[in-house]
Design a protein around this motif. Structure first.
Motif, PDB file in Angstrom:
ATOM      1  N   LYS A 288       6.862  -5.665   8.291  1.00 58.18           N
ATOM      2  CA  LYS A 288       7.202  -6.837   8.158  1.00 58.18           C
ATOM      3  C   LYS A 288       5.945  -7.640   8.211  1.00 58.18           C
ATOM      4  O   LYS A 288       5.210  -7.582   9.153  1.00 58.18           O
ATOM      5  N   PRO A 289       5.781  -8.579   7.249  1.00 58.57           N
ATOM      6  CA  PRO A 289       4.599  -9.345   7.109  1.00 58.57           C
ATOM      7  C   PRO A 289       3.711  -9.860   8.373  1.00 58.57           C
ATOM      8  O   PRO A 289       2.684  -9.797   8.652  1.00 58.57           O
ATOM      9  N   SER A 290       4.477 -10.477   8.883  1.00 57.44           N
ATOM     10  CA  SER A 290       4.047 -11.343  10.208  1.00 57.44           C
ATOM     11  C   SER A 290       3.724 -10.285  11.391  1.00 57.44           C
ATOM     12  O   SER A 290       2.850 -10.486  12.139  1.00 57.44           O
ATOM     13  N   ASP A 291       4.050  -8.958  11.193  1.00 61.58           N
ATOM     14  CA  ASP A 291       3.787  -8.061  12.269  1.00 61.58           C
ATOM     15  C   ASP A 291       2.503  -7.065  11.947  1.00 61.58           C
ATOM     16  O   ASP A 291       2.452  -5.969  12.736  1.00 61.58           O
ATOM     17  N   ARG A 292       2.210  -7.022  10.653  1.00 61.75           N
ATOM     18  CA  ARG A 292       1.425  -6.331  10.260  1.00 61.75           C
ATOM     19  C   ARG A 292      -0.017  -6.281  11.106  1.00 61.75           C
ATOM     20  O   ARG A 292      -0.696  -7.273  11.612  1.00 61.75           O
ATOM     21  N   SER A 293      -0.884  -4.891  11.309  1.00 62.80           N
ATOM     22  CA  SER A 293      -1.999  -4.971  11.921  1.00 62.80           C
ATOM     23  C   SER A 293      -3.038  -5.168  10.886  1.00 62.80           C
ATOM     24  O   SER A 293      -3.125  -5.055   9.774  1.00 62.80           O
ATOM     25  N   LEU A 294      -4.322  -5.913  11.704  1.00 63.89           N
ATOM     26  CA  LEU A 294      -5.395  -5.939  10.825  1.00 63.89           C
ATOM     27  C   LEU A 294      -6.205  -4.520  10.631  1.00 63.89           C
ATOM     28  O   LEU A 294      -7.190  -4.488   9.791  1.00 63.89           O
ATOM     29  N   THR A 295      -5.950  -3.619  11.447  1.00 65.63           N
ATOM     30  CA  THR A 295      -6.862  -2.461  11.503  1.00 65.63           C
ATOM     31  C   THR A 295      -6.214  -1.169  10.855  1.00 65.63           C
ATOM     32  O   THR A 295      -6.979  -0.217  10.813  1.00 65.63           O
ATOM     33  N   ASN A 296      -4.873  -1.120  11.130  1.00 66.46           N
ATOM     34  CA  ASN A 296      -4.223   0.362  10.772  1.00 66.46           C
ATOM     35  C   ASN A 296      -3.311  -0.065   9.781  1.00 66.46           C
ATOM     36  O   ASN A 296      -2.316  -0.852  10.033  1.00 66.46           O
ATOM     37  N   ILE A 297      -3.353   0.580   8.444  1.00 65.84           N
ATOM     38  CA  ILE A 297      -2.520   0.072   7.505  1.00 65.84           C
ATOM     39  C   ILE A 297      -1.920   1.208   7.046  1.00 65.84           C
ATOM     40  O   ILE A 297      -2.516   2.064   6.106  1.00 65.84           O
ATOM     41  N   PRO A 298      -0.787   1.680   7.183  1.00 66.15           N
ATOM     42  CA  PRO A 298       0.040   2.850   6.520  1.00 66.15           C
ATOM     43  C   PRO A 298       0.869   2.418   5.124  1.00 66.15           C
ATOM     44  O   PRO A 298       1.196   1.311   4.885  1.00 66.15           O
ATOM     45  N   PHE A 299       0.833   3.349   4.409  1.00 65.83           N
ATOM     46  CA  PHE A 299       1.355   2.907   2.944  1.00 65.83           C
ATOM     47  C   PHE A 299       1.737   4.381   2.464  1.00 65.83           C
ATOM     48  O   PHE A 299       1.295   5.436   3.073  1.00 65.83           O
ATOM     49  N   THR A 300       2.653   4.326   1.155  1.00 70.59           N
ATOM     50  CA  THR A 300       3.087   5.513   0.724  1.00 70.59           C
ATOM     51  C   THR A 300       3.393   5.455  -0.679  1.00 70.59           C
ATOM     52  O   THR A 300       3.823   4.183  -1.063  1.00 70.59           O
ATOM     53  N   THR A 301       3.656   6.443  -1.359  1.00 72.56           N
ATOM     54  CA  THR A 301       4.166   6.181  -2.749  1.00 72.56           C
ATOM     55  C   THR A 301       5.596   6.470  -2.604  1.00 72.56           C
ATOM     56  O   THR A 301       6.329   6.317  -3.598  1.00 72.56           O
ATOM     57  N   GLY A 302       6.196   6.845  -1.715  1.00 70.88           N
ATOM     58  CA  GLY A 302       7.538   7.366  -1.710  1.00 70.88           C
ATOM     59  C   GLY A 302       7.813   8.887  -1.839  1.00 70.88           C
ATOM     60  O   GLY A 302       8.939   9.365  -1.864  1.00 70.88           O
ATOM     61  N   SER A 303       6.868   9.324  -2.285  1.00 69.45           N
ATOM     62  CA  SER A 303       6.881  11.071  -2.639  1.00 69.45           C
ATOM     63  C   SER A 303       5.818  11.544  -1.814  1.00 69.45           C
ATOM     64  O   SER A 303       4.668  11.402  -2.162  1.00 69.45           O
ATOM     65  N   ASP A 304       6.083  12.679  -0.971  1.00 69.95           N
ATOM     66  CA  ASP A 304       5.355  13.602  -0.622  1.00 69.95           C
ATOM     67  C   ASP A 304       4.283  14.379  -1.544  1.00 69.95           C
ATOM     68  O   ASP A 304       3.109  14.270  -0.968  1.00 69.95           O
ATOM     69  N   ASP A 305       4.895  14.679  -2.665  1.00 70.29           N
ATOM     70  CA  ASP A 305       3.759  15.367  -3.481  1.00 70.29           C
ATOM     71  C   ASP A 305       2.994  14.372  -4.216  1.00 70.29           C
ATOM     72  O   ASP A 305       1.730  14.971  -4.088  1.00 70.29           O
ATOM     73  N   LEU A 306       3.147  13.245  -4.406  1.00 71.09           N
ATOM     74  CA  LEU A 306       2.288  12.021  -4.958  1.00 71.09           C
ATOM     75  C   LEU A 306       1.282  11.661  -3.943  1.00 71.09           C
ATOM     76  O   LEU A 306       0.245  11.403  -4.259  1.00 71.09           O
ATOM     77  N   ASP A 307       1.901  11.563  -2.594  1.00 66.34           N
ATOM     78  CA  ASP A 307       1.126  11.235  -1.617  1.00 66.34           C
ATOM     79  C   ASP A 307      -0.101  12.203  -1.741  1.00 66.34           C
ATOM     80  O   ASP A 307      -1.374  11.852  -1.429  1.00 66.34           O
TER      81      ASP A 307
END
Length: 361
Positions: A288-307
């Motif tokens: 949720k944008p208002s709850d985002r951390s300034l220091t730790n940013i997780p993200f993904t492609t949605g695919s374990d292989d592509l990640d």
């Protein structure tokens, strides 16, 4: 090739601090002795310790009715120390379950025989937003409310604290300590492991209000706030080198302009990556944008292989330690204080190029 380290901890230290440590290692402050070998009872170390405390007090605006203590055992050690020192009346703790480390804190208190009430949790939505206090919660039945200010794994942060009337607020600030401004007066206890924003692993900072410090009968000496106040954190041999290194980082932060200036830089760094992720067709951040951390940013492609492909390609380009926590997978960039803006931009440029060169069919 320029190397950037996005590890969640132990994490990057400022380049100038690393250089100063290197230069001073054979002879700290011209003493002819290495900081690795000086006595913790020497006036040399006492000066290092007092300088670190005074600089931290200035940077955070810590009032005179708070003590600054240095422990070992990491934030995890404070999961035990906090209830043993503070939950001495009701033996009951309130907790907001915002992620892995909040839950771990609750589990540790239960293991020690304390009652823990989880007042709200966002586990059902995979901690993609923060839990908040239910209205009309009776705070007087609790010794304190435990709050994890920044959730390192999940990538959320309380930018303003949740307050429960008639009870003390205890804050685990390990992963955004000195990364954004908070009013110390809002808290009875703040603790933070050093290995993310403050220095190398091995020392934990505890900031505790003096009315919460009192003798406790059944408590290990190494977790006893009252004892550590009396002994000025020198009950036993403290982690001399980590305290010395943390002191250098504090001076670096002061020279930079303090915590408020650091927060502006962190907002800029994280904004670069969030802005890219929000428009990307390949990568996404689900917080949720208002709850985002300034220091730790997780993200993904949605695919374990592509990640995995992204992580390998990034490593080949000198962008290190982007693998997400084992419990959630994906990728994670930790943009702690020592990460320069150039490091955030280098990551954005790499991800942008990777997406353009690997468009899904």
């Amino acid at each position: 090739m320029k190397i950037y380290n996005y590890a969640a901890g132990p994490a990057k230290l400022p380049d100038s601090v690393i250089k100063q440590i290197q230069e001073e290692l054979p002879s700290v402050h011209g003493s002819g002795m290495s900081v690795l070998e000086i006595s913790h009872r020497s006036s040399l170390f006492e000066n290092i310790l007092e300088d670190a405390k005074n600089d931290l007090k200035e940077l955070m605006g810590i009032p005179d009715n708070y003590h600054i203590l240095f422990f070992q055992g990491g934030g995890t050690g404070q999961f035990a120390a906090a209830p043993l020192n503070l939950a001495t009346n009701n033996h009951k703790i309130a907790l907001l379950d915002s992620g892995h480390w909040a839950a771990r804190a609750g589990d540790e208190a239960v293991k020690l025989g304390f009652e823990v009430d989880t007042l709200a949790s966002t586990k059902d939505n995979h901690y993609q937003s923060l839990p908040h206090l239910p209205k009309d919660t009776n705070g007087s039945v609790y010794d304190y409310l435990h709050l994890t200010m920044n959730n390192t794994i999940e990538g959320t942060a309380y930018h303003t604290p949740e307050k429960l009337p008639n009870t003390t607020l205890v804050a685990d600030m390990s992963s955004n300590f000195l990364a954004e401004t908070y009013n110390v007066n809002d808290y009875g206890l703040i603790f933070a492991g050093a290995q993310k924003n403050l220095g190398p692993a091995g020392v934990t900072v505890v900031i505790v209000r003096d009315d919460l410090v009192h003798p406790v009968e059944k408590i290990p000496s190494m977790l006893d706030y009252n004892l550590f106040v009396k002994k000025n954190s020198l009950y036993n041999t403290p982690p001399v080198f980590p305290i010395y290194a943390a002191g250098l980082v504090l001076k670096w932060l002061k020279d930079l302009g303090g915590v408020s200036e650091m927060q502006k830089i962190n907002e800029h760094k994280s904004g670069l990556l969030y802005d890219f992720l929000d428009q990307s067709q390949m990568f996404s951040n689900h917080i949720k944008p208002s709850d985002r951390s300034l220091t730790n940013i997780p993200f993904t492609t949605g695919s374990d292989d592509l990640d995995a492909q992204v992580i390998k390609a990034a490593t080949d380009h000198g962008l290190m330690s982007l693998k997400g926590h084992r419990s959630v997978g994906g990728l994670r960039a930790s943009l702690y204080n020592a990460m320069p803006v150039e490091g955030a931009q280098a990551l954005v440029d790499f991800l942008d190029n990777f997406e353009k060169n690997n468009k899904r069919g």
